[in-house]
Design a protein around this motif. Structure first.
Motif, short mmCIF file in Angstrom:
data_model
loop_
_atom_site.label_atom_id
_atom_site.label_comp_id
_atom_site.label_asym_id
_atom_site.label_seq_id
_atom_site.Cartn_x
_atom_site.Cartn_y
_atom_site.Cartn_z
N PRO A 307 20.30 86.13 105.03
CA PRO A 307 21.30 85.98 103.96
C PRO A 307 22.32 87.11 103.98
CG PRO A 307 19.10 85.55 103.12
CD PRO A 307 18.92 86.10 104.51
N SER A 308 23.58 86.76 103.72
CA SER A 308 24.65 87.75 103.72
C SER A 308 24.40 88.86 102.71
CB SER A 308 25.99 87.07 103.44
OG SER A 308 26.30 86.12 104.43
N ASP A 309 23.74 88.53 101.59
CA ASP A 309 23.49 89.52 100.53
C ASP A 309 22.55 90.63 100.98
OD1 ASP A 309 25.12 88.13 98.84
OD2 ASP A 309 23.49 87.05 97.83
N ALA A 310 21.83 90.41 102.08
CA ALA A 310 20.88 91.43 102.54
C ALA A 310 21.57 92.61 103.21
CB ALA A 310 19.88 90.80 103.51
N VAL A 311 22.80 92.42 103.65
CA VAL A 311 23.50 93.47 104.40
C VAL A 311 24.19 94.42 103.42
CG1 VAL A 311 25.30 93.96 106.09
CG2 VAL A 311 23.85 91.94 106.36
N ILE A 312 23.99 95.70 103.63
CA ILE A 312 24.64 96.72 102.81
C ILE A 312 25.28 97.77 103.72
CG2 ILE A 312 23.14 96.41 100.81
CD1 ILE A 312 21.53 98.82 101.71
N ILE A 313 26.26 98.47 103.19
CA ILE A 313 26.90 99.56 103.92
C ILE A 313 26.36 100.87 103.38
CG2 ILE A 313 29.07 100.63 104.60
CD1 ILE A 313 28.67 97.80 105.68
N LYS A 314 25.71 101.62 104.25
CA LYS A 314 25.12 102.90 103.85
C LYS A 314 25.63 103.98 104.78
CE LYS A 314 20.62 105.06 102.94
NZ LYS A 314 20.93 105.43 101.55
N ALA A 315 26.37 104.93 104.21
CA ALA A 315 26.95 106.03 105.00
C ALA A 315 27.80 105.49 106.13
CB ALA A 315 25.85 106.95 105.54
N SER A 316 28.66 104.50 105.78
CA SER A 316 29.59 103.87 106.73
C SER A 316 28.87 103.14 107.86
CB SER A 316 30.55 104.92 107.33
OG SER A 316 31.28 105.55 106.31
N GLU A 317 27.63 102.77 107.63
CA GLU A 317 26.84 102.08 108.65
C GLU A 317 26.30 100.78 108.07
OE1 GLU A 317 23.29 103.19 111.86
OE2 GLU A 317 23.68 104.47 110.13
N THR A 318 26.35 99.72 108.88
CA THR A 318 25.84 98.42 108.44
C THR A 318 24.32 98.42 108.55
OG1 THR A 318 27.85 97.34 109.25
CG2 THR A 318 25.97 95.92 108.79
N THR A 319 23.65 98.24 107.41
CA THR A 319 22.20 98.33 107.39
C THR A 319 21.58 97.20 106.58
OG1 THR A 319 22.17 99.74 105.42
CG2 THR A 319 22.28 100.84 107.56
N VAL A 320 20.27 97.04 106.75
CA VAL A 320 19.46 96.17 105.89
C VAL A 320 18.20 96.94 105.54
CG1 VAL A 320 20.34 94.05 106.94
CG2 VAL A 320 18.25 95.08 107.82
N VAL A 321 17.53 96.49 104.49
CA VAL A 321 16.24 97.09 104.11
C VAL A 321 15.15 96.20 104.69
CG1 VAL A 321 14.70 97.71 102.23
CG2 VAL A 321 17.14 98.18 102.05
N LEU A 322 14.38 96.76 105.62
CA LEU A 322 13.29 96.04 106.28
C LEU A 322 11.98 96.37 105.58
CD1 LEU A 322 12.33 94.32 108.73
CD2 LEU A 322 12.09 96.49 109.97
N LEU A 323 11.18 95.36 105.31
CA LEU A 323 9.88 95.56 104.65
C LEU A 323 8.76 95.36 105.66
CD1 LEU A 323 10.05 93.82 101.15
CD2 LEU A 323 10.23 96.25 101.70
N LYS A 324 7.85 96.34 105.69
CA LYS A 324 6.63 96.22 106.47
C LYS A 324 5.47 96.65 105.59
CE LYS A 324 8.50 96.82 111.14
NZ LYS A 324 8.44 97.63 112.39
N ASP A 325 4.60 95.69 105.29
CA ASP A 325 3.47 95.94 104.39
C ASP A 325 3.94 96.43 103.03
OD1 ASP A 325 1.69 95.26 106.45
OD2 ASP A 325 1.76 97.29 107.25
N GLY A 326 5.09 95.91 102.57
CA GLY A 326 5.61 96.26 101.25
C GLY A 326 6.32 97.59 101.20
#
Length: 373
Positions: A307-326
């Motif tokens: 989903p497009s909403d998962a992408v965020i810009i953090k410190a001028s970098e394109t990132t997502v938050v990945l979950l592993k075991d919560g």
């Protein structure tokens, strides 16, 4: 001064001293309690997991559409111009009437045109008689010339006269045909069947020769006309399926097909005319309505998407938050096509990875989150 203060303090009774010290101790203990309680509450709040929503990275098809505005119009329509600058004698139709091909729409005075036609017809008769006479003389001269009874000069004169009469007859026939055409224009008939959409005539008045006298539209089949920019023209082809919405009628889309694409821009414009046809239209659609066409300008199949909403810009970098075991962590990704709902992931994730779509701005990396549906 110090002696006076000391004297006053010494004058305070032991009971009053004890009460004063008790009050000071209670105040200190209360303040300490408030500070410790506040810290404990903060630590308790900090340990409350952040609520997040998630989605799985999946292989999918992603399309990017571009909206275009157009007008619904009749597939078969004509505008008829009056060609005679004579008085309108009768108007047989009004806007909204249905006419069949061949029906008389209006008539004009043809008295002068009829006189011209009669004159042309008379000219044809005269020319025909002259030609017949010249032909007879030419044939007679040809026979005599072969027998040596007339000179070559006499024979050639007869031949020239015959050809001249033939040319005069041709001119007379052309004049008659022109007069006949003008005479027929005095009665305007419908070239197609359909509804009258425009009438600019009044009985007893002279028609305008610069605007349509009567317009007809066959609304049994409708189409949409739109203009496409040079950026999009190379990305569509005849036969492509498109989604169309007439918002004045409903937000429910219906299907259309690209029927024609102009190979060159419209005159005085930088866009290319495109026609969209329909096999079936929803009830209520009428010619003249504005509609919006969604053209597929880019498409990729079998690519990794989230989903497009998962992408965020953090410190001028394109990132997502990945979950592993919560447990969340920030991961850099490279994105591709993005249609506002799905975004292509070129690198940084793999199929099946779980990413945060809501609440990612509030997580603390490494601290467990609460996944909600």
């Amino acid at each position: 001064m110090e002696k006076q203060i000391t004297k006053k303090i010494s004058g305070i009774s032991k009971k009053k001293k004890f009460l004063l010290f008790s009050i000071i101790i209670v105040f200190i203990l209360f303040a300490a309690f408030r500070i410790i309680s506040s810290r404990l509450n903060k630590e308790s709040l900090d340990k409350t997991p952040v609520n997040v929503k998630t989605a799985e990275a999946l292989m999918s098809t992603i399309e990017v559409t571009t909206p275009l505005s157009g007008v619904i119009s009749a597939e078969d329509q004509v505008s008829l111009m009056a060609t005679l600058q004579t008085e309108v004698t009768r108007v047989n139709v009004k806007v909204g009437d249905y006419v069949t091909k061949g029906d008389v729409l209006f008539t004009q005075d043809t008295e002068q045109v009829q006189a011209s036609y009669n004159q042309a017809a008379a000219g044809v008769s005269i020319s025909q008689e002259a030609l017949n006479s010249a032909k007879t003389n030419y044939e007679r001269m040809a026979t005599l010339y072969k027998e040596g009874a007339v000179s070559q000069q006499q024979y050639e004169q007869a031949e020239t006269n015959y050809k001249t009469c033939q040319g005069q007859l041709d001119s007379s026939l052309a004049a008659q045909a022109s007069a006949q055409s003008m005479l027929s224009n005095g009665t305007m008939t419908a070239p197609i069947s359909g509804y009258i959409t425009e009438v600019n005539l009044t009985e007893g008045a002279y028609p305008s020769l610069s605007s349509a006298a009567v317009s007809i539209a066959n609304t049994e089949k409708l189409e949409l006309e739109a203009n496409v920019s040079e950026y999009l023209i190379g990305k569509i082809k005849v036969g492509d399926k498109v989604s169309v919405t007439a918002k004045s009628l409903s937000n429910e889309p219906f299907n259309g097909t690209v029927k024609t694409i102009s190979p060159a821009p419209a005159s005085g414009n930088l866009t290319y005319p495109v026609t969209i046809s329909f096999n079936q239209l929803p009830d209520g659609i009428k010619a003249g309505m504005f509609a919006e066409v969604n053209l597929v300008s880019d498409q990729k199949s079998n690519v990794l998407c989230i989903p497009s909403d998962a992408v965020i810009i953090k410190a001028s970098e394109t990132t997502v938050v990945l979950l592993k075991d919560g447990i969340p962590s920030y991961v850099s990704v490279e994105t591709g096509l993005d249609n506002g709902t799905l975004v292509e992931i070129k690198s940084g994730l793999k199929k099946g990875d779980l990413v945060v779509t809501e609440g990612q701005h509030y997580i603390i990396e490494g601290e467990k989150v609460n996944i909600i549906k």
